[in-house]
Design an enzyme around this catalytic site. Structure first.
Site, PDB file in Angstrom:
ATOM      1  N   LYS A  22       0.799  -1.039  -0.114  1.00 33.36           N
ATOM      2  CA  LYS A  22       0.152  -0.071   0.089  1.00 33.36           C
ATOM      3  C   LYS A  22       0.886   1.310   0.062  1.00 33.36           C
ATOM      4  O   LYS A  22       0.632   2.175  -0.737  1.00 33.36           O
ATOM      5  CB  LYS A  22      -0.877  -0.005   1.169  1.00 33.36           C
ATOM      6  CG  LYS A  22      -1.455   1.259   1.566  1.00 33.36           C
ATOM      7  CD  LYS A  22      -2.128   1.436   2.914  1.00 33.36           C
ATOM      8  CE  LYS A  22      -2.620   2.754   3.441  1.00 33.36           C
ATOM      9  NZ  LYS A  22      -1.545   3.219   4.391  1.00 33.36           N
ATOM     10  N   ASN A  23       1.806   1.288   0.979  1.00 33.85           N
ATOM     11  CA  ASN A  23       2.402   2.441   1.045  1.00 33.85           C
ATOM     12  C   ASN A  23       3.552   2.992   0.105  1.00 33.85           C
ATOM     13  O   ASN A  23       3.997   3.825  -0.152  1.00 33.85           O
ATOM     14  CB  ASN A  23       3.146   2.830   2.643  1.00 33.85           C
ATOM     15  CG  ASN A  23       2.169   3.001   3.597  1.00 33.85           C
ATOM     16  OD1 ASN A  23       0.983   3.317   3.007  1.00 33.85           O
ATOM     17  ND2 ASN A  23       2.443   2.733   4.777  1.00 33.85           N
ATOM     18  N   CYS A 117      -5.573   8.252   8.716  1.00 36.20           N
ATOM     19  CA  CYS A 117      -5.835   7.841   9.929  1.00 36.20           C
ATOM     20  C   CYS A 117      -5.676   8.755  11.139  1.00 36.20           C
ATOM     21  O   CYS A 117      -4.695   9.465  10.906  1.00 36.20           O
ATOM     22  CB  CYS A 117      -5.020   6.694  10.224  1.00 36.20           C
ATOM     23  SG  CYS A 117      -5.657   5.134   9.431  1.00 36.20           S
ATOM     24  N   ARG A 122      -0.353  15.009  12.352  1.00 35.08           N
ATOM     25  CA  ARG A 122       0.509  14.550  11.206  1.00 35.08           C
ATOM     26  C   ARG A 122       0.981  16.009  10.522  1.00 35.08           C
ATOM     27  O   ARG A 122       0.469  16.131   9.396  1.00 35.08           O
ATOM     28  CB  ARG A 122      -0.351  13.685  10.359  1.00 35.08           C
ATOM     29  CG  ARG A 122      -0.808  12.543  11.429  1.00 35.08           C
ATOM     30  CD  ARG A 122      -1.521  11.401  10.482  1.00 35.08           C
ATOM     31  NE  ARG A 122      -0.522  10.593   9.813  1.00 35.08           N
ATOM     32  CZ  ARG A 122      -0.876   9.586   9.060  1.00 35.08           C
ATOM     33  NH1 ARG A 122      -2.074   9.185   8.919  1.00 35.08           N
ATOM     34  NH2 ARG A 122       0.101   9.030   8.392  1.00 35.08           N
ATOM     35  N   ASP A 305       3.314   0.513  11.941  1.00 40.24           N
ATOM     36  CA  ASP A 305       2.059   0.188  11.315  1.00 40.24           C
ATOM     37  C   ASP A 305       1.879  -1.460  12.011  1.00 40.24           C
ATOM     38  O   ASP A 305       0.742  -1.798  11.739  1.00 40.24           O
ATOM     39  CB  ASP A 305       1.996   0.054  10.039  1.00 40.24           C
ATOM     40  CG  ASP A 305       2.299   1.440   9.515  1.00 40.24           C
ATOM     41  OD1 ASP A 305       2.014   2.359  10.454  1.00 40.24           O
ATOM     42  OD2 ASP A 305       2.772   1.607   8.324  1.00 40.24           O
ATOM     43  N   ARG A 397      -9.262   0.579   3.500  1.00 39.14           N
ATOM     44  CA  ARG A 397      -8.396   1.379   3.069  1.00 39.14           C
ATOM     45  C   ARG A 397      -7.156   0.837   2.852  1.00 39.14           C
ATOM     46  O   ARG A 397      -6.236   1.130   1.835  1.00 39.14           O
ATOM     47  CB  ARG A 397      -8.097   2.553   3.743  1.00 39.14           C
ATOM     48  CG  ARG A 397      -9.429   3.698   3.575  1.00 39.14           C
ATOM     49  CD  ARG A 397      -9.020   5.036   4.555  1.00 39.14           C
ATOM     50  NE  ARG A 397      -7.581   5.172   4.327  1.00 39.14           N
ATOM     51  CZ  ARG A 397      -6.900   5.758   5.354  1.00 39.14           C
ATOM     52  NH1 ARG A 397      -7.263   5.565   6.669  1.00 39.14           N
ATOM     53  NH2 ARG A 397      -5.769   5.869   5.161  1.00 39.14           N
TER      54      ARG A 397
HETATM   55  N1  EPU Z   1       6.639  14.231  10.994  1.00 29.29           N
HETATM   56  C1  EPU Z   1       6.939  15.614  11.164  1.00 29.29           C
HETATM   57  N2  EPU Z   1       6.978  16.587  10.142  1.00 29.29           N
HETATM   58  C2  EPU Z   1       6.702  16.139   9.042  1.00 29.29           C
HETATM   59  C3  EPU Z   1       6.378  14.993   8.635  1.00 29.29           C
HETATM   60  C4  EPU Z   1       6.524  13.880   9.566  1.00 29.29           C
HETATM   61  O1  EPU Z   1       7.309  15.932  12.169  1.00 29.29           O
HETATM   62  O2  EPU Z   1       6.844  17.089   8.066  1.00 29.29           O
HETATM   63  C5  EPU Z   1       6.605  13.375  12.075  1.00 29.29           C
HETATM   64  C6  EPU Z   1       5.468  12.594  12.220  1.00 29.29           C
HETATM   65  O3  EPU Z   1       4.631  13.481  13.070  1.00 29.29           O
HETATM   66  C7  EPU Z   1       5.832  11.181  12.975  1.00 29.29           C
HETATM   67  C8  EPU Z   1       7.025  11.029  12.172  1.00 29.29           C
HETATM   68  O4  EPU Z   1       7.674  12.010  11.578  1.00 29.29           O
HETATM   69  O5  EPU Z   1       5.836  11.484  14.334  1.00 29.29           O
HETATM   70  C9  EPU Z   1       6.909   9.913  11.062  1.00 29.29           C
HETATM   71  O6  EPU Z   1       6.029  10.395  10.064  1.00 29.29           O
HETATM   72  P1  EPU Z   1       6.212  10.019   8.564  1.00 29.29           P
HETATM   73  O7  EPU Z   1       6.244  11.235   7.963  1.00 29.29           O
HETATM   74  O8  EPU Z   1       7.316   9.061   8.487  1.00 29.29           O
HETATM   75  O9  EPU Z   1       4.622   9.310   8.384  1.00 29.29           O
HETATM   76  P2  EPU Z   1       3.990   9.458   7.111  1.00 29.29           P
HETATM   77  O10 EPU Z   1       4.615   9.591   5.920  1.00 29.29           O
HETATM   78  O11 EPU Z   1       2.805  10.406   7.233  1.00 29.29           O
HETATM   79  C10 EPU Z   1       4.023   6.957   6.490  1.00 29.29           C
HETATM   80  C11 EPU Z   1       2.796   5.824   6.333  1.00 29.29           C
HETATM   81  C12 EPU Z   1       2.304   5.507   7.621  1.00 29.29           C
HETATM   82  C13 EPU Z   1       3.303   5.117   8.560  1.00 29.29           C
HETATM   83  C14 EPU Z   1       4.367   6.141   8.603  1.00 29.29           C
HETATM   84  C15 EPU Z   1       5.721   5.672   9.651  1.00 29.29           C
HETATM   85  C16 EPU Z   1       2.098   6.220   4.088  1.00 29.29           C
HETATM   86  C17 EPU Z   1       1.000   6.723   3.241  1.00 29.29           C
HETATM   87  N3  EPU Z   1       1.885   6.300   5.423  1.00 29.29           N
HETATM   88  O12 EPU Z   1       3.254   7.877   6.975  1.00 29.29           O
HETATM   89  O13 EPU Z   1       1.499   4.441   7.440  1.00 29.29           O
HETATM   90  O14 EPU Z   1       2.608   4.903  10.000  1.00 29.29           O
HETATM   91  O15 EPU Z   1       4.784   6.482   7.365  1.00 29.29           O
HETATM   92  O16 EPU Z   1       6.315   4.515   9.188  1.00 29.29           O
HETATM   93  O17 EPU Z   1       2.956   5.875   3.629  1.00 29.29           O
HETATM   94  C18 EPU Z   1      -0.515   2.887   7.761  1.00 29.29           C
HETATM   95  O18 EPU Z   1      -0.199   2.529   6.783  1.00 29.29           O
HETATM   96  O19 EPU Z   1      -1.231   2.432   8.635  1.00 29.29           O
HETATM   97  C19 EPU Z   1       0.141   4.449   8.178  1.00 29.29           C
HETATM   98  C20 EPU Z   1      -0.462   5.140   9.077  1.00 29.29           C
END
Ligand code: EPU
Length: 418
Positions: A22-23, A117, A122, A305, A397
């Site tokens: 998915k991701n 989610c 975020r 996750d 999803r």
């Molecule tokens: N963060 C910041 N600033 C940013 C971006 C992130 O502070 O600009 C922080 C977040 O608040 C968090 C940490 O950095 O504490 C990690 O966030 P990350 O950006 O890695 O998460 P994401 O890209 O929004 C993706 C996956 C999530 C998964 C996370 C961590 C996708 C679409 N989503 O989210 O997947 O938990 O990486 O591995 O790729 C899921 O699949 O259920 C899911 C939530």
């Protein structure tokens, strides 16, 4: 509105085929926007709502899509719009990749702020920091991110936090920039590497994905390509945990065992046998489990996750387990639902203390988010009696054909309308 009805208590036996990640898919599909000629033929696309949602968004921008089972053909040569402000964008997190992809190709974009989610704040400050460093002006107005640049120029960017989304998004924006971009303190998740490989197949020149530093040497244009998405590490981990919790023997097929090392190691600690073999892994479990401690971390650490499904397993493991959630500030909403089934889970901030109980009992529970949904399914599978899960739209999803896959393993699970 739909619900899942599970009669618990069955062991799981047989094999399950894992779908595309998915991701990875939710970044690759927006990435396909960057091809100014040719068609991207992308295989092993998971049949999930987040993917369907993105496909509708791409069509609204003027991309031509053709779907055939798990393959999607995307022709982005005649995109008409850089304005992604349809309702779909707000429904999911990964729609933020449209910002990097549109900015990279057209030097401008207007994209609604993403949803996703409810697992804590975020922010996208690291994405914005990267776009600005490349030369874009970024503002947020009326709930949309507006980015514009005269030129994008390669530079060095050190991320303050390790972020999957920021790493991929800034990588997208930098591909067609002038000169070289160096991204430091980047995420190393398998899907980051997969997206880089896909973009390189389109003609990008990205080096170092999978390490702490990614270098992007700017190229003039990207074109269509053929690509197959990697298997879903989290879907695979979910079936491994379900087997361990229910007892039985299941071979999880079409996976990359290396991506599952942290999950396999933790399951072995609980007393389960995990045997890797080429592109499959077999989990053998007596259902008698020991408590373990877990800290979620960026890859190659234990994935956040998988934390939620693992909480369910630990709720029936002997002794005390402690989970520390270091990525998301509010990812224990499933604890209250598990408690309705008899689990003993105490949440203190980012820590959950779980005292294993002998059994869970069926109840009406809610999937509060995607992975919480997986946690509740596993709870229903091990619970005594009948469990009803509402909030199934969260599960849809991200988990393709979940009840069919579990049914094939011997679970009693059906879907009905509410
Ligand atoms: N963060 C910041 N600033 C940013 C971006 C992130 O502070 O600009 C922080 C977040 O608040 C968090 C940490 O950095 O504490 C990690 O966030 P990350 O950006 O890695 O998460 P994401 O890209 O929004 C993706 C996956 C999530 C998964 C996370 C961590 C996708 C679409 N989503 O989210 O997947 O938990 O990486 O591995 O790729 C899921 O699949 O259920 C899911 C939530």
């Amino acid at each position: 509105m739909e619900k899942l009805i599970i009669n618990g208590g069955n062991n799981l036996y047989g094999h399950v085929d894992i779908s595309g990640a998915k991701n990875a898919a939710v970044a690759i599909i927006p990435g396909a926007i960057m091809a100014s000629k040719g068609v991207c033929v992308i295989d092993n696309i998971p049949d999930i709502e987040d993917v369907r949602c993105l496909e509708r968004i791409l069509e609204s921008l003027g991309c031509k899509l053709k779907k055939n089972n798990d393959t999607v053909n995307i022709d982005s040569s005649d995109i008409e719009s850089t304005n992604a402000c349809v309702e779909e964008v707000r429904k999911m997190r990964a729609s933020y990749y449209l910002i990097g992809a549109l900015l990279g190709r057209f030097k401008e974009a207007r994209v609604e702020l993403p949803g996703g989610c409810p697992i804590g704040v975020r922010p996208i400050d690291q994405h914005i920091k990267g776009f600005e460093a490349l030369g874009a002006k970024v503002k947020i107005e009326h709930g949309a991110v507006i980015v514009k640049a005269d030129r994008l120029i390669g530079t060095k960017i050190f991320f303050d936090v390790v972020s999957v989304g920021a790493t991929i998004n800034v990588m997208l924006a930098a591909i067609l920039a002038e000169g070289t971009t160096t991204l430091e303190n980047v995420a190393k998740e398998p899907h980051v590497v997969d997206v880089a490989n896909f973009l390189n197949s389109m003609g990008a020149n990205i080096r170092g994905a999978g390490t702490d530093v990614i270098r992007i040497f700017g190229v003039k244009e990207l074109k269509g390509c053929n690509y197959s998405v990697i298997p879903d590490q989290i879907e695979a981990g979910t079936y491994m945990i379900a087997t361990a919790a229910c007892g039985g023997e299941v071979t999880i097929k079409n996976i990359i065992p290396k991506h599952l090392e942290s999950i396999s190691a933790k399951l072995v600690e609980t007393g389960v046998e995990v045997i890797s073999d080429g592109d499959s892994v077999t989990v053998k479990s007596s259902g008698k489990l020991k408590g373990v401690n877990i800290k979620t971390l960026p890859y190659p650490g234990f994935p956040t996750d998988i934390q939620q499904p693992m909480t369910t397993l630990l709720s029936i493991a002997k002794g005390r387990s402690i989970i520390n959630e270091s990525i998301w500030e509010n990812r224990f909403k499933h604890a209250d639902e598990l408690k309705k089934m008899g689990a003993s889970v105490k949440v203190e901030g980012r820590t959950a203390i779980i005292d294993g109980v002998d059994k869970l009992t069926g109840a009406v529970v809610k999937a509060t988010d995607l992975r919480a949904g997986a946690a509740m399914i596993i709870a229903g599978l091990i619970g005594e009696g009948t469990t009803e899960i509402v909030g199934v739209e969260h599960i849809d999803r991200g988990y393709p054909h979940i009840e069919e896959k579990f049914k094939k393993l011997g679970a009693s699970i059906t879907r009905s309308t509410i």
